[in-house]
Enzyme design. Structure first.
Site, PDB file in Angstrom:
ATOM      1  N   GLN A 332     -21.951   6.823 -24.005  1.00 46.04           N
ATOM      2  CA  GLN A 332     -21.851   6.938 -22.521  1.00 46.04           C
ATOM      3  C   GLN A 332     -23.272   7.398 -22.061  1.00 46.04           C
ATOM      4  O   GLN A 332     -23.646   7.850 -21.067  1.00 46.04           O
ATOM      5  CB  GLN A 332     -21.115   8.257 -22.022  1.00 46.04           C
ATOM      6  CG  GLN A 332     -19.509   7.956 -22.152  1.00 46.04           C
ATOM      7  CD  GLN A 332     -18.983   7.649 -23.563  1.00 46.04           C
ATOM      8  OE1 GLN A 332     -19.090   8.695 -24.190  1.00 46.04           O
ATOM      9  NE2 GLN A 332     -18.540   6.681 -23.920  1.00 46.04           N
ATOM     10  N   TRP A 337     -24.194  18.870 -26.717  1.00 52.12           N
ATOM     11  CA  TRP A 337     -24.919  19.903 -26.949  1.00 52.12           C
ATOM     12  C   TRP A 337     -26.241  19.367 -27.840  1.00 52.12           C
ATOM     13  O   TRP A 337     -27.104  20.276 -28.057  1.00 52.12           O
ATOM     14  CB  TRP A 337     -24.165  21.117 -27.543  1.00 52.12           C
ATOM     15  CG  TRP A 337     -23.524  20.635 -29.054  1.00 52.12           C
ATOM     16  CD1 TRP A 337     -22.866  19.745 -29.428  1.00 52.12           C
ATOM     17  CD2 TRP A 337     -23.754  21.361 -30.166  1.00 52.12           C
ATOM     18  NE1 TRP A 337     -22.393  19.542 -30.515  1.00 52.12           N
ATOM     19  CE2 TRP A 337     -23.123  20.827 -31.162  1.00 52.12           C
ATOM     20  CE3 TRP A 337     -24.664  22.451 -30.817  1.00 52.12           C
ATOM     21  CZ2 TRP A 337     -23.118  20.787 -32.513  1.00 52.12           C
ATOM     22  CZ3 TRP A 337     -24.484  22.888 -31.806  1.00 52.12           C
ATOM     23  CH2 TRP A 337     -23.724  22.056 -32.992  1.00 52.12           C
ATOM     24  N   GLU A 479     -15.621  20.455 -35.523  1.00 50.50           N
ATOM     25  CA  GLU A 479     -14.701  19.995 -34.717  1.00 50.50           C
ATOM     26  C   GLU A 479     -13.199  19.851 -35.318  1.00 50.50           C
ATOM     27  O   GLU A 479     -12.698  19.212 -34.528  1.00 50.50           O
ATOM     28  CB  GLU A 479     -15.101  18.440 -34.141  1.00 50.50           C
ATOM     29  CG  GLU A 479     -16.364  18.975 -33.068  1.00 50.50           C
ATOM     30  CD  GLU A 479     -16.820  17.641 -32.672  1.00 50.50           C
ATOM     31  OE1 GLU A 479     -16.884  16.259 -33.034  1.00 50.50           O
ATOM     32  OE2 GLU A 479     -17.804  17.789 -31.326  1.00 50.50           O
ATOM     33  N   LYS A 593     -16.038  19.789 -40.685  1.00 49.40           N
ATOM     34  CA  LYS A 593     -16.695  18.627 -40.409  1.00 49.40           C
ATOM     35  C   LYS A 593     -18.216  18.761 -40.636  1.00 49.40           C
ATOM     36  O   LYS A 593     -18.921  17.779 -41.146  1.00 49.40           O
ATOM     37  CB  LYS A 593     -16.464  17.897 -39.237  1.00 49.40           C
ATOM     38  CG  LYS A 593     -16.875  16.733 -38.548  1.00 49.40           C
ATOM     39  CD  LYS A 593     -16.465  16.393 -37.161  1.00 49.40           C
ATOM     40  CE  LYS A 593     -17.070  15.242 -36.750  1.00 49.40           C
ATOM     41  NZ  LYS A 593     -16.850  14.864 -35.425  1.00 49.40           N
ATOM     42  N   GLN A 594     -18.764  19.896 -40.231  1.00 48.50           N
ATOM     43  CA  GLN A 594     -20.295  19.950 -40.051  1.00 48.50           C
ATOM     44  C   GLN A 594     -20.535  21.386 -40.167  1.00 48.50           C
ATOM     45  O   GLN A 594     -19.799  22.317 -40.204  1.00 48.50           O
ATOM     46  CB  GLN A 594     -20.560  19.234 -38.730  1.00 48.50           C
ATOM     47  CG  GLN A 594     -20.398  20.021 -37.504  1.00 48.50           C
ATOM     48  CD  GLN A 594     -20.271  19.255 -36.318  1.00 48.50           C
ATOM     49  OE1 GLN A 594     -19.437  18.308 -36.199  1.00 48.50           O
ATOM     50  NE2 GLN A 594     -21.449  18.856 -35.700  1.00 48.50           N
TER      51      GLN A 594
END
Lengths: 767, 767
Positions: A332, A337, A479, A593-594
């Site tokens: 988009q 963040w 996430e 995830k990270q």
């Protein structure tokens, strides 16, 4: 993987694609993007259309066409070109194998070049273009046809409005016109929902080639000129300019576009190019990082710096940095963040005005954040997870799909991932430390800080039993684990945001009492709220290192199944499955995830080195790096631990994410391609905060340098509180030279030893 | 549906199945259960085995065989019978169509009777049995074969240890023996995990029929006698007794079983039957509800009362009422919140000793509840969602399955459905009001109340911003919506539980100071905790009726999609899909599984009638009644609103759940059949609290009677604070007659007008 499977290096600014790999077209488009923070013109050939992902994304043109995703619009393509020579369509079309094409991209000035040679005859196409930093609305192009042995060529130029859109068609009500006196044509259209007028203009001049005949073709969505041109010395040489304006830029976009189109034609391609280069030279003077000893890495670093620069709408204080910049419509064109934590640091210490503009964008979107907070039953400013122009939440409640059942999933990115708000407060503080720009804080930052504090006040819960404030039901940076409590990253960021709100509250009370009073009146801020911030900041629960020196990512994390990403991959029923909420393979495991606790460490240097080491060693094998945000942060901490080679490995993972196309462009049917701008910003951090070990906090500026073996030397410039300096780091020596123009001496520490350098003075430290 | 599709009515105590419907076998087994709170012997034929769901569930025999579910064990079957006449196996076997069988069950005395006639010859099987309330370990059986024209019959009697188990095989180490002098045999076995010894004994006597030969067959899991019997007057008539003891009942279960088996044989079937009847007569004297004007409904009411009685382990203060009683192993023979809110009310006002025993069970399981609280990071007593003998949580974290992906689902019944703890406190208060048994409260109840208050203290969160205590992340009675905040039912129950803990704390402080001191020392209770209870009870957030008089079931409920269960059914991908968490069809809608706000109303009469009406009208069409707990609660509120006919419709839905088998026995591969004991208990509430409008609170006893048109009269007895009385309600008159033996006058109100009746006095109120 070898980079030569993807590209060649010409020199330390130029990348080459010697022959096109059709599977990589979508990546070329992004990687070879011409951009300037206002628009992004993808690295495609002039004869390509939407099927080859041709697009030119225009900032500040938000529109919703599918009832779900509000995204930036693409401009009609004014560089579209069809060449007919002796009845044959000349061009390099995927699948036809008629030409061989070499692409060349210069990251110093953002110049895209293509040379195509026919396999059947001698005809060559040469084209070069750039998005101008001198006039943000301009893409200048020089287009040549060589070895035209026939006398006459039929060219179809014009503006093609039948364009690539990710989520529905945005433009309608097309109107095109051609001014034959000036050789200018334009196409005007309107976005369907947001009613923004978008004007795309084209001006052109044949430097070689005689126009024999021009026929105008007005189609529903396009305007074309069919031009019969007679080659000169077997050559056609065309300068043209694509100009884009929207009604959000100026009141009369058509008029502005026509003026610019005319002016650009006056100046000519070479002059336009020089003007653009001058601005880029100034940028690189501030922002370049030089690496000796590895040309590939040098190029990769510049690739990342370039993309972070062109992603930022430096010209405006009301626009976000998109998570894919302006390289496509994915994400988009909106801020996540990533903007504050990944994109901004580079600007904070170099082009500080850009940093200020981007932070002001958060000021101008306060009402969107207030609305989101209110809608969810909170107070203050809860910034949007996906933030466009207005700051209203653009993240739909349902967007992932359970690929097995086909049923949509309610992901809670928009309501549980609250750390975006304190992340913004954090960056305001860093901006203040880096610039001492108290005026910004007083006039803009304080309102953000107070409204974020207010939000956090309404969001935390006091656990009377534990005598602690807790934050319940979170989604942290990792996430894959939603609905968790007391995410360490979020809780620490929350305390930090509250403390900085308090700091500036009291600072303003002492130094700017009237401004504070005005602000308090404006936002109805009461003393009791400020008292509450104090209480919460003192009693918020902050997970501490346990007996193994580990910080638990969230309550109960260590009780989850202990496994790794490879094992989980085996458990997938469908390889397109989302790994996270609510029932993905990672949810009930420690696979993340990270970077999350590690992400906390990159922002707050408050833990001892053995705590860093223990957590790095624990979380690293449990991290999937399913986000492009992750490797750079692990690298920073690896470097901080003196593990320069591990940091270098992460550099490789991070710097080549786009260059070697390691991430999928399409996932679960959704296009998520484009440039990973946060990873691009992460590369700057990896080198400056990682290898150079640069840090600022209330104690000031400091360095803990360590360099990987693969590089001989790195060199970069920084701007700290208006004092500029140059740093050089090699295996043995750390050199810092203050700029000649500095007004004051620069104070800093290296490995905790303090130094002062006056203007033009240099200090050398043996490592 | 017509009841005659399922059963016939002989009279108002007896139900008949005129011919067997093979698809209903699993339901016959449950509905025609012989039980006594110690054991439950399913309504199966003597020739049937585990394939026909034959089982005899024994209380207090918890064992885990599959590593997941701890459940009660089944006893080997000592009534197993194989009949060979002239080489033919005589019996009614599903699918063979050799005999026609009529079943008859008498709910007054719990007597199961079967008569089977051969289709090929004249042979008849007659059998009758009951589980004795005189000796809880006994099932007495009279078994006859008639019209045996051949002289000799080969009977295979014995004890069959190859039994039906839901979740793994529990019994092992079998040892069988036959005492030919006494005609007693036994089978001793041990549960695999819990090492409980279980002894099943069989004693028998042929009243008609001469034993010609006996051969013992010892199999691995069974012991059989092959008996050649010579018929007398073409008849064989056998009395036999099945005795079951476990090592949890007595130290020497084998010895006890043999003694009982011998004694039962001495007494003979008729005498045993009389002893059982005497006890049942006393029970019905207390607990029967008479309905005039509809024999079908009368029988259905008694069916439900019977099942609520036999489900309750009235003999013990250390055992739970199973959610399926002892009708099968489903739901682990364990207590859910059903126990206090559905099963107990009937006993509270009739057989109060049973109510006390069941509440004492919660006292004895306090340590299990403390452990659960501690394991989850809380304090005090968080009662198990599935509570067996020890009170430890038996509800696994993963038990539902996503039938589409096959992946297991983490349901949060065990950690988010906290209302079970305050539900117990609520019922202690009701017990106190009903009995004035302060000794129980001082010695047992107070510790529960304080530990529950303590748990709630550690579970709530103070929202400083709203100045309210909130309860975050709940699963209320409506199980389709997990992870909700401020579930109205839970929040009101929490306040109530805290207030009652405070009430008894201060009462003990005044009246039993030493006992309070002892208890405080025992559980380390501090004054500051008590102060906190006070604070929380004053400031807990209680959703109030909104402008439409509606109470929101939880925060944000009204924002969910407004639809109904029929629409959702269309959205199912697989009809076995779970509708709830995390991604079932009901999750993001207002469709609820069962009464929730309405459930709150049945417990707390604190809202005006127009609030009741508004919420009833709102929630009723949005309720799926996917739980058997639901219809009776809607009925109570319908009656309270004077909507007697709607209440009657719900009576029909509730009373016939098992009788007309409207609920599936197997769902998603899991056996969930058996008797819905909570629905059984709900029928009592529906009539007493619904039609008679009986209620007790601190203001005392009151009635708001209303009777449905379908019934001429209802009559029942109650026991309120040791004052007994009889109530008769017809369309025009409410009559209350105090028992002759009452020591004190009974005070109560009808439609808010107050009355006093002395012993033996009757009062009549025209309606």
């Amino acid at each position: 993987m070898n980079h030569e499977d993807f590209f060649k290096i010409k020199d330390d600014w130029n990348l080459q694609i010697e022959s096109l790999d059709e599977e990589q077209l979508v990546h070329y488009g992004s990687n070879l993007l011409c951009g300037n923070g206002y628009l992004g013109y993808r690295g495609t050939l002039e004869e390509w259309g939407k099927e080859q992902y041709q697009a030119c994304v225009i900032t500040d043109t938000y529109d919703m066409a599918d009832g779900k995703w509000r995204e930036l619009s693409n401009s009609p393509n004014a560089l579209t070109t069809e060449v007919m020579v002796a009845g044959e369509n000349i061009g390099d079309f995927p699948g036809q194998n008629k030409m061989t094409t070499e692409l060349d991209f210069n990251y110093k000035y953002g110049v895209f070049k293509r040379i195509s040679e026919s396999k059947n005859n001698n005809i060559e196409i040469f084209s070069e273009r750039f998005a101008s930093y001198d006039n943000l609305h301009l893409i200048a192009n020089n287009y040549q046809l060589k070895n035209i042995e026939n006398d006459e060529v039929e060219l179809k130029l014009g503006i093609n409005g039948d364009i690539w859109d990710l989520n529905g068609t945005h433009l309608e009500n097309f109107r095109g016109e051609y001014n034959s006196n000036k050789n200018i044509l334009y196409l005007k259209a309107e976005t369907g929902e947001s009613k923004i007028t978008l004007v795309t203009a084209l001006s052109f001049r044949f430097k070689k080639g005689k126009i024999k005949n021009v026929k105008v073709e007005n189609e529903k969505k396009s305007i074309y000129l069919l031009i019969n041109v007679e080659a000169e010395s077997d050559k056609i040489d065309l300068d043209r300019n694509m100009i884009v304006y929207s009604s959000n830029d100026v009141d009369a976009p058509l008029k502005a576009a026509l003026i610019d189109a005319d002016e650009a034609l006056e100046l000519g391609y070479q002059k336009l190019k020089e003007k653009n280069q001058t601005i880029w030279d100034k940028k690189w003077e501030l922002m370049d990082i030089k690496i000796k000893g590895n040309i590939l890495d040098q190029l990769a670093v510049r690739f990342n710096l370039y993309h972070n620069i062109i992603a930022a709408p430096a010209h405006s204080d009301r626009l976000p940095i998109g998570a894919r910049g302006l390289s496509c419509q994915a994400y988009q064109g909106s801020a996540f963040w990533d903007q504050e934590i990944f994109n901004l640091p580079m600007f904070l210490y170099t082009e500080t005005e850009t940093a200020k503009n981007i932070l002001k964008y958060r000021y101008h979107t306060l009402n969107g954040a207030r609305k989101k907070a209110k809608d969810l039953g909170y107070d203050g400013a809860f910034y949007a997870w996906i933030s466009g122009k207005s700051g209203k939440e653009l993240c739909p409640s349902f967007f992932f799909k359970d690929v097995i059942s086909g049923r949509k999933i309610r992901n809670h990115f928009n309501d549980w991932q609250i750390h975006v708000s304190p992340d913004i407060s954090y960056t305001i503080w860093k901006y203040y430390l880096a610039t001492k720009d108290i005026d910004f804080v007083v006039d803009y930052g304080s309102e953000i800080l107070f409204e974020v504090a207010r939000f956090l006040h309404s969001r935390v819960h006091y656990n009377q039993y534990k005598d602690k404030y807790e934050i319940i039901r979170l989604l942290g940076p990792d996430e894959y684990h939603e609905n968790v409590d007391n995410n360490a990253f979020t809780n620490y960021q929350t305390q930090f945001a509250l403390k900085k709100a308090l700091y500036f509250y009291y600072k303003m009370e002492n130094e700017y009492p009237e401004k504070l009073l005005d602000l308090k009146n404006k936002i109805d801020l009461t003393e009791s709220e400020v008292t509450a911030w104090q209480q919460i900041s003192e009693k918020i629960y902050l997970p501490q290192p346990d007996e193994n020196r580990l910080i638990e990512q969230f309550d109960g994390y260590f009780d989850l199944e202990d496994t790794n990403a490879e094992v989980l991959k085996e458990r997938l029923i469908d390889k397109e499955e989302y790994w996270g909420w609510p029932n993905g393979v990672a949810v009930f495991t420690q696979v993340i995830k990270q970077a999350d606790v590690i992400q906390l460490f990159t922002l707050h240097d408050i833990f001892s080195e053995d705590v860093l080491a223990a957590n790095y060693d624990y979380y690293e094998p449990r991290t999937q790096h399913g986000s492009s945000l992750s490797p750079s942060q692990y690298a920073v901490i690896a470097a901080r631990l003196g593990r320069a080679e591990e940091a270098y490995d992460y550099f490789k993972k991070s710097a080549f994410i786009d260059l070697m196309s390691t991430n999928k462009a399409v996932s679960g049917g959704t296009f998520i391609g484009g440039v990973h701008t946060a990873a691009a910003g992460g590369i700057w951090q990896l080198i400056i905060n990682g290898f150079a070990g640069m840090k600022i906090d209330r104690k000031g500026l400091s360095f803990k340098p360590v360099l990987c073996q693969e590089w001989e030397e790195i060199e970069f410039k920084l701007n700290y509180q208006a004092k500029k300096f140059n740093v050089t780091l090699d295996q043995n020596m750390f050199k810092l030279k203050a700029a000649a123009g500095n007004d004051e001496a620069l104070e800093f520490s290296i490995f905790e030893k303090e130094y002062t350098v006056d203007a033009a003075e240099e200090i050398k430290i043996e490592l």
